[in-house]
Design an enzyme around this catalytic site. Structure first.
Site, PDB file in Angstrom:
ATOM      1  N   GLY A  46     -10.496  66.049  50.914  1.00 43.79           N
ATOM      2  CA  GLY A  46     -10.319  64.406  51.398  1.00 43.79           C
ATOM      3  C   GLY A  46     -10.757  63.686  50.369  1.00 43.79           C
ATOM      4  O   GLY A  46     -11.670  64.012  49.531  1.00 43.79           O
ATOM      5  N   GLN A  51     -14.389  56.052  47.384  1.00 42.65           N
ATOM      6  CA  GLN A  51     -14.800  56.672  46.431  1.00 42.65           C
ATOM      7  C   GLN A  51     -14.144  56.604  44.947  1.00 42.65           C
ATOM      8  O   GLN A  51     -14.714  57.258  44.173  1.00 42.65           O
ATOM      9  CB  GLN A  51     -14.709  58.396  47.055  1.00 42.65           C
ATOM     10  CG  GLN A  51     -15.269  58.580  48.113  1.00 42.65           C
ATOM     11  CD  GLN A  51     -15.139  60.132  48.382  1.00 42.65           C
ATOM     12  OE1 GLN A  51     -14.105  60.251  49.374  1.00 42.65           O
ATOM     13  NE2 GLN A  51     -15.804  60.947  48.102  1.00 42.65           N
ATOM     14  N   CYS A  93     -18.902  66.872  49.481  1.00 38.40           N
ATOM     15  CA  CYS A  93     -18.416  65.573  49.229  1.00 38.40           C
ATOM     16  C   CYS A  93     -18.102  65.234  47.787  1.00 38.40           C
ATOM     17  O   CYS A  93     -19.035  65.572  47.118  1.00 38.40           O
ATOM     18  CB  CYS A  93     -19.131  64.401  49.838  1.00 38.40           C
ATOM     19  SG  CYS A  93     -18.597  62.677  49.591  1.00 38.40           S
ATOM     20  N   LEU A  94     -17.326  64.755  47.494  1.00 37.21           N
ATOM     21  CA  LEU A  94     -16.605  64.558  45.984  1.00 37.21           C
ATOM     22  C   LEU A  94     -17.731  63.504  45.462  1.00 37.21           C
ATOM     23  O   LEU A  94     -17.862  63.628  44.127  1.00 37.21           O
ATOM     24  CB  LEU A  94     -15.391  64.122  45.993  1.00 37.21           C
ATOM     25  CG  LEU A  94     -14.336  65.303  45.946  1.00 37.21           C
ATOM     26  CD1 LEU A  94     -13.028  64.610  45.879  1.00 37.21           C
ATOM     27  CD2 LEU A  94     -14.354  66.555  45.203  1.00 37.21           C
ATOM     28  N   HIS A 135     -15.192  62.406  58.446  1.00 40.20           N
ATOM     29  CA  HIS A 135     -15.828  62.396  57.190  1.00 40.20           C
ATOM     30  C   HIS A 135     -15.526  61.163  56.257  1.00 40.20           C
ATOM     31  O   HIS A 135     -16.109  60.392  56.014  1.00 40.20           O
ATOM     32  CB  HIS A 135     -16.021  63.685  56.475  1.00 40.20           C
ATOM     33  CG  HIS A 135     -16.499  63.816  55.176  1.00 40.20           C
ATOM     34  ND1 HIS A 135     -17.685  64.326  54.657  1.00 40.20           N
ATOM     35  CD2 HIS A 135     -16.300  63.027  54.082  1.00 40.20           C
ATOM     36  CE1 HIS A 135     -17.962  64.104  53.395  1.00 40.20           C
ATOM     37  NE2 HIS A 135     -17.270  63.188  52.850  1.00 40.20           N
ATOM     38  N   GLU A 136     -13.940  61.314  56.107  1.00 43.50           N
ATOM     39  CA  GLU A 136     -13.364  60.181  55.549  1.00 43.50           C
ATOM     40  C   GLU A 136     -13.307  58.769  56.228  1.00 43.50           C
ATOM     41  O   GLU A 136     -13.544  57.827  55.775  1.00 43.50           O
ATOM     42  CB  GLU A 136     -11.835  60.601  55.257  1.00 43.50           C
ATOM     43  CG  GLU A 136     -11.725  61.876  54.578  1.00 43.50           C
ATOM     44  CD  GLU A 136     -12.481  61.962  53.163  1.00 43.50           C
ATOM     45  OE1 GLU A 136     -12.826  61.027  52.504  1.00 43.50           O
ATOM     46  OE2 GLU A 136     -12.916  63.081  52.777  1.00 43.50           O
ATOM     47  N   HIS A 139     -16.540  57.318  55.634  1.00 43.48           N
ATOM     48  CA  HIS A 139     -16.511  56.773  54.243  1.00 43.48           C
ATOM     49  C   HIS A 139     -15.932  55.210  54.270  1.00 43.48           C
ATOM     50  O   HIS A 139     -16.629  54.276  53.709  1.00 43.48           O
ATOM     51  CB  HIS A 139     -15.771  57.325  53.245  1.00 43.48           C
ATOM     52  CG  HIS A 139     -16.519  58.547  52.238  1.00 43.48           C
ATOM     53  ND1 HIS A 139     -17.373  58.377  51.575  1.00 43.48           N
ATOM     54  CD2 HIS A 139     -16.022  59.816  52.379  1.00 43.48           C
ATOM     55  CE1 HIS A 139     -17.720  59.471  51.201  1.00 43.48           C
ATOM     56  NE2 HIS A 139     -16.985  60.627  51.448  1.00 43.48           N
TER      57      HIS A 139
HETATM   58 CO    CO Z   1     -17.040  62.612  51.124  1.00 48.22          CO
END
Ligand code: CO
Length: 175
Positions: A46, A51, A93-94, A135-136, A139
């Protein structure tokens, strides 16, 4: 299409809420394509616009394994409208390279969103997809996953993360 730069914690875009999308035009479609390409290039499940330092309520998710056909979901202005149960999932998480933490979330969620044409859609899910959705969407609200830890666990996780990033900078993999 192009691969965008993914910002790492504590970049301020990660802790700032994103603004609703109002125009469903070619520019949005190109951005969605870039988001998907960026997520695949980073082997993520995701990616939220925050991000890539864009404060708009756009996220892409694809939980398919690399040898499975794509299950890309593009969500614009998503909102959790129902949640039930509880689960604990080890998340990454990226924007937090190499950090994995067990996070408690709803076991099942129903999400209302708009697709790339602005049409209203719903998705209901549990397991990995349910976790990815929560999670997204977090964000987009400027909430990173470590915020979902208890204060003591969060402190330890951020300490571990500082060490990870110091090592990555020393190794030249992070600027
Ligand atoms: Co993340």
């Amino acid at each position: 299409m192009s691969v965008l730069h993914i910002v790492k914690y504590p970049h301020e875009a990660l802790t700032t809420p994103a603004a609703p999308v109002e125009r469903f035009d070619d520019e949005l479609h190109a951005f969605l394509d870039d988001m998907a390409e960026t997520m695949y290039a980073a082997n993520g499940v995701g990616l939220a616009a925050n991000q890539v330092a864009e404060l708009r309520r756009v996220t892409v998710i694809d939980i398919a394994a690399s040898d499975e056909p794509s299950k890309l979901v593009e969500l614009i202005n998503p909102e959790v409208v129902e949640r039930s149960g509880k689960l604990v999932w080890e998340e990454g998480c990226l924007s937090f390279p190499e950090l994995y933490e067990k996070i408690e979330r709803a076991a099942r969620v129903k999400v209302r969103y708009q697709d790339r044409n602005g049409d209203e859609q719903h998705i209901e899910s549990d397991g990995l997809l349910g976790v990815a959705l929560q999670h997204e969407i977090d964000h987009l609200d400027g909430i990173v996953f470590t915020e979902r830890l208890k204060p003591f666990q969060k402190k330890l996780a951020l300490k571990r993360y500082d060490k990870i990033m110091a090592r990555r900078r020393a190794d030249g993999v992070e600027d």
